[in-house]
Structure formats: structure tokens, C-alpha cells
Design a protein around this motif. Structure first.
Motif, mmCIF file in Angstrom:
data_model
loop_
_atom_site.group_PDB
_atom_site.id
_atom_site.type_symbol
_atom_site.label_atom_id
_atom_site.label_comp_id
_atom_site.label_asym_id
_atom_site.label_seq_id
_atom_site.Cartn_x
_atom_site.Cartn_y
_atom_site.Cartn_z
ATOM 1 N N THR A 342 60.501 4.968 78.046
ATOM 2 C CA THR A 342 61.536 6.246 78.383
ATOM 3 C C THR A 342 62.108 6.202 76.719
ATOM 4 O O THR A 342 62.494 7.257 76.165
ATOM 5 C CB THR A 342 62.325 6.196 79.080
ATOM 6 N N ARG A 343 62.720 5.093 76.326
ATOM 7 C CA ARG A 343 63.417 5.057 74.942
ATOM 8 C C ARG A 343 62.539 5.561 73.945
ATOM 9 O O ARG A 343 62.957 6.450 73.323
ATOM 10 C CB ARG A 343 63.717 3.568 74.823
ATOM 11 N N ARG A 346 62.170 9.599 73.681
ATOM 12 C CA ARG A 346 63.185 10.274 73.383
ATOM 13 C C ARG A 346 63.391 10.460 71.861
ATOM 14 O O ARG A 346 62.966 9.809 71.158
ATOM 15 C CB ARG A 346 64.555 9.603 73.859
ATOM 16 N N THR A 360 63.531 13.523 77.905
ATOM 17 C CA THR A 360 62.491 12.542 77.386
ATOM 18 C C THR A 360 61.190 12.995 77.635
ATOM 19 O O THR A 360 60.812 13.816 78.883
ATOM 20 C CB THR A 360 62.654 11.376 78.600
ATOM 21 N N GLY A 365 56.191 8.930 74.954
ATOM 22 C CA GLY A 365 56.592 7.622 75.141
ATOM 23 C C GLY A 365 55.765 6.526 75.371
ATOM 24 O O GLY A 365 55.604 5.553 75.235
#
Length: 548
Positions: A342-343, A346, A360, A365
Motif C-alpha cells: 500500500t505504501r 501511493r 492508492t 504497489g
């Protein structure tokens, strides 16, 4: 320091790949919706097939579970929701039979308000020996109605709570987690005993929760305010509750206890520190000779997907850890952070924003997560895998508010959702919840309805899956003399946006974080790639391992 080619058994931790199990969410053997020790036992063959060297089990102790088990009421038992000491003994023995070592959590900064010693302290009253084991103080102001200091609590609010007789007690985390007073010899001796209790049961080591926090400045100075007058939450040098010099005396004492077991057939027992300290030269003080063995590298975990910033973190980490003879340790996610799929999906300036607050792209990702694991496992030292990382699980950002369990949710006035999104139970098999986790209904945190393609069963059958990439990478890592502990050399001719380095003998890792595909450097063979190569070019957001 080993050069990465001999790897004596006593130094297993220098190169180990450790898999983190969050027991509540890993596997449920009794069908009650909560993971348990026998669930872990049942999945040991899966972990052996994955290829990990050790398991780190988050707290499994008796606890009211007001902070996911980090509120411990008995350090020598197993939470009845998770099983028994007999189950734990069986897990340790069965893991060892498969060549897997066991690390467990130690929570030494605080306990639960249900711990017998804290309950006794409340009952004993002001000035009692029982209260000296914790941080009870009178308040400020004419009637003592102001807290003793301005210290903030990590989960929100202030770090002091007033009780009926007018005194205040310290809790750097949740109100239910009173801090131990590590200036008291009885506390020191109690934790000596706890370490030996678990070492004698066969545990191979401990992950130390908030390893930088036990020692406090007993003069109780206020935290330095920020320029705008707010209470600082930074762990600045000289902070009264974090990174105090006395914490190193505690760690050195524990290291001597671990070293008592060095000549046993099982070999040395080890520690890994959780200490959110930056820059790396501060963290390196925790892994000097005669202190802890290793420490989580949160600078790397928090680093955005950017070639220049990643290289700076890698260089700074290896420089300072090698200077004290310690291996670096790399980690992408854990039970306290938003999952890295997820990070990385973004806008990277918003990568660490709270769950559910920014858009997202999960496909982006996933591509970056695949490249990131090849980078992580190629770097010198050890590595940690958080359960579900190998499946490419995303953060669950839309959990219903009525199921949120993290104390951050309540302590923030229900404005910050907290860490539950990375703690959703693992999907094992099948096409709908609970995906083989255990039981017929939704587990303690609900799983998304679209996770069927992410189950271990589904990914095992797909040669191109995230899971099979992990298996291949770990198999190669074990076979390659170059990987694990040792050194690395950057390729200074790599294009902008590309990380390229070699490790002896004969290994190169290339990661493309740029805007265009790049030509591969000369190599005798491609060992593994996170994405299909295009006419011998490495795509954007991809990584490759080469034999050179």
C-alpha cells in the motif's frame, strides 16, 4: 566479522531471514476466530517450504489484549486464547526439528494494569514499596491536579493518569500499560528471571519491544516544546524517556545472560532491538559488542520508493553498523506500519499517511513490492518478513469503525484508525472469508471479500505469484555464498534512478526506480527477476538478480 562465505552456525542471526507471526491473526486451530499456538504449529511446514530461518512471535502472553498483547499480565505464561505452555513447548520442539529457530517478544518498558504487581501497587497506597516498582508521583499545582510532567503518550493524550488517592502513574503508551521503574533492583532481577525462564524452555532469542525506553531521567524534566509551543514527540538527543544512557546498562546485562547459553547444543541466544531512532549512528549504539545482537532498521522501512533516498539509507546504515561489527537488518513492514504494498502504491510524499486518507494504486504497489523484496534480500545482513508480505497483502483501509481494536483509535478521539489494517488475519485457502484461517465465520478482524486470489493456496498454484517469487528468492539466498552477511560494492556507472551493486562472489542486484527501462549490465545468467525482462531490459519498478 564473518565475510559472508563461512557462516558459522553460532552466527546464524547475522544472515537470518526471520518471519514475524502476529499470533492472533496467523492461523486458528480451534475455530474460535482468533489465531493460536496450535495454528502456528499446523503451518510450520508452510514456513519451512517458504525458506525462512526463524520465526519471531509477537506477544503470546496472558493479556487483556487492550494493545494487541503488548499489555502483559504474566510474562511466564501463554494467553489462554492462544493455548498453553505445553503447546508452546511443542511448537519450539517442532520448529527446531524443521531447522527453524524461535524468537519471542519481550515487553520490558511496561506491563498491563492487570499485572499482579501493579494491582498490588494500586492497593498498597502512597509511599509503599509496591509503588516504587512503577512511576507513581504526586502531581503539580496547589492540589496536585496537574500531571508531574508534560510527557505525551505514544497513542495520544498525556502519559500520566491520576488515580483515586491523588497520585499519578506513568504510561508512555496506553493508559492500561503502566511503565516499570528500571531504577529498582527488583524489576531488574525479575526480567533476568523471565529471560532465563524462556531460554531454558528452548527459545532462541527475543525481540525487545521499545528497546530504547526503559531508562528514564528520574529528575522528571519536561519534554522540550516545539517552536510553535506544542509538546515535542520527537526522540531528540537528551529526551527524558527515550535513548537515555542507562538503557545500555540493561542491554549489557541481558547480553551476559544470553552468552551464558553460548556453549549449549542449541547455540547462542540472541536479541533484536525495536528502537525507532534516527539517524543510524544512534541506533548503532545498541548493537555494539557486548550489547544487543541486531536492531530493526526503521529508516529503511520508512524510506520512500526513491533511488537516491534508498541509497542514502543503505549507505548510512551499513557504515555505522559495520563500524561496530554488527550486521544490518532490513525490514519492509511489521504489525505497527502500513503494509508496504500500500505504501509503495501511493504518491511517495504521502506514503506513511494514516490508513484510508490518500489514494492508492495497488497494482503499482505490487510491482514495487516485488522489486523491494529482491532489494531487501540482496542487501548485507539479515531480513524480516511480516506475515502476509509474501502473499502481497495490502493494507485493509476500510475496516468498519465498530471493529477497530487499536488503542490509537480511542486515544485519538476516534480520528486515527490505527494499525488494525495490517493485522487482518491471513487468507490461507478457499474463495470467501475466513479463507481457511479457521472457523466458519469472519475472524476477529474481518477479511476483505476480494482476497481469494491472495490466498496461500491460490498463489502456490501460480508460478508467477508473489509467494513463489519469495520462495525462489529465499532458495537462491540460501544457495548463494554472496548473500547474507558481508559487504557490497555500488556500481557507480549505473544510470540515474537505478540501484546496482555487486556482492562477492559473483552476484549483482539491479533495481530500476527510474522512468524508463534500462539495459542489463553484462552477466552470465539471470538468477531471478521481479518482472519479465523486455529484450534484456529491466522494466521500471523492477529488480533482477544476476550471476556475474
Amino acid at each position: 566479522m564473518t565475510d559472508g562465505t563461512t557462516r558459522p552456525a553460532d552466527d546464524w542471526w547475522r544472515s537470518a531471514v526471520v518471519y514475524q507471526v502476529y499470533p492472533r491473526s496467523f492461523a486458528d486451530a480451534d475455530g474460535d476466530g482468533t489465531g493460536d499456538v496450535n495454528g502456528i504449529r499446523a503451518r510450520l511446514p508452510y514456513l519451512a517450504d517458504l525458506g525462512v530461518d526463524a520465526i519471531w512471535i509477537s506477544p503470546w502472553y496472558p493479556s487483556p489484549l487492550l494493545d494487541g498483547g503488548y499489555d502483559v499480565s504474566d510474562y511466564r505464561g501463554i494467553n489462554p486464547d492462544f493455548g498453553t505452555l505445553t503447546d508452546a513447548d511443542a511448537l519450539i520442539a517442532e520448529a527446531h526439528a524443521l531447522g527453524i529457530r524461535i524468537l519471542i517478544d519481550l515487553v520490558p518498558n511496561h506491563c498491563s494494569w492487570e499485572h499482579p504487581w501493579f494491582k498490588a501497587a494500586l492497593a498498597a497506597g502512597k509511599g509503599s514499596p509496591e509503588r516504587e516498582l512503577f512511576w507513581f508521583r504526586d502531581g503539580k499545582g496547589p492540589d496536585g491536579s496537574l500531571p508531574p510532567t508534560n510527557w505525551p503518550a505514544t497513542f495520544g493524550g498525556q502519559a500520566w493518569t491520576r488515580i483515586e488517592d491523588g497520585q499519578w502513574y506513568l504510561h508512555l503508551f496506553d493508559i492500561s500499560q503502566p511503565d516499570w521503574n528500571w531504577d529498582h533492583p527488583k524489576v531488574i532481577e525479575e526480567f533476568d528471571s523471565i529471560l532465563r525462564f524462556w531460554f531454558d524452555r528452548g527459545v532462541d532469542g527475543f525481540r525487545i519491544d521499545v528497546a530504547d525506553s526503559m531508562a528514564k531521567d528520574s529528575s522528571l524534566p519536561d519534554v522540550v516544546p516545539t517552536p510553535d509551543g506544542e509538546v515535542s514527540r520527537d526522540k531528540y538527543e537528551g529526551h527524558p524517556t527515550y535513548d537515555q544512557p542507562g538503557v545500555h546498562d540493561i542491554h549489557q546485562r541481558w547480553r551476559r545472560i544470553a552468552d551464558e547459553y553460548a556453549d549449549t547444543p542449541q547455540g547462542p541466544r540472541v536479541f533484536v532491538a525495536e528502537a525507532w531512532l534516527s539517524p543510524a549512528d544512534r541506533l548503532a549504539q545498541y548493537v555494539r559488542p557486548h550489547e544487543l545482537h541486531s536492531a530493526f532498521n526503521f529508516d529503511a522501512l520508512q524510506c520512500p520508493w526513491d533511488a537516491e533516498e534508498l541509497r542514502e539509507v543503505i549507505d548510512h546504515t551499513t557504515e555505522h553498523f559495520w563500524a561496530v561489527g554488527a550486521p544490518a537488518t532490513w525490514v519492509l513492514s511489521n504489525h505497527d506500519t502500513i503494509r508496504h504494498r500500500t505504501r509503495y502504491g501511493r504518491d511517495q510524499k504521502d506514503a506513511s499517511m494514516p490508513a484510508g486518507t490518500v489514494p492508492t494504486d495497488l497494482e503499482l504497489g505490487l510491482r514495487r513490492a516485488k522489486a523491494a523484496v529482491l532489494l531487501e534480500l540482496a542487501l548485507p545482513g539479515g531480513a524480516y518478513i511480516y506475515q502476509g508480505d509474501e502473499l502481497g497483502l495490502p493494507e485493509v483501509e476500510d475496516l468498519p469503525e465498530d471493529v477497530l481494536d487499536d488503542p490509537t483509535w480511542e486515544r485519538s478521539g476516534r480520528t486515527v484508525r490505527g494499525r488494525d489494517g495490517c493485522r487482518v488475519p491471513i487468507p490461507w485457502s478457499g474463495s470467501e472469508p475466513a479463507y481457511g484461517f479457521g472457523g466458519d465465520g469472519q475472524p476477529w478482524l474481518p477479511q476483505p471479500a476480494d482476497w481469494a486470489p491472495l490466498t496461500a493456496e491460490s498463489e502456490t498454484a501460480d508460478p508467477e505469484s508473489h509467494l513463489n517469487l519469495y520462495k525462489a528468492a529465499l532458495r537462491i539466498r540460501h544457495d548463494q555464498e554472496a548473500l547474507g552477511d558481508g559487504r557490497m560494492v555500488w556500481d557507480e556507472t549505473a544510470p540515474t534512478g537505478v540501484l546496482s551493486f555487486t556482492r562477492d562472489p559473483g552476484f549483482r542486484c539491479v533495481v530500476n526506480l527510474g522512468d524508463e527501462p534500462v539495459a542489463l549490465p553484462p552477466a552470465s545468467a539471470v538468477l531471478l527477476s521481479s518482472a519479465p525482462l523486455d529484450d534484456d531490459k529491466l522494466p521500471v519498478d523492477a529488480a533482477v538478480w544476476l550471476q556475474v
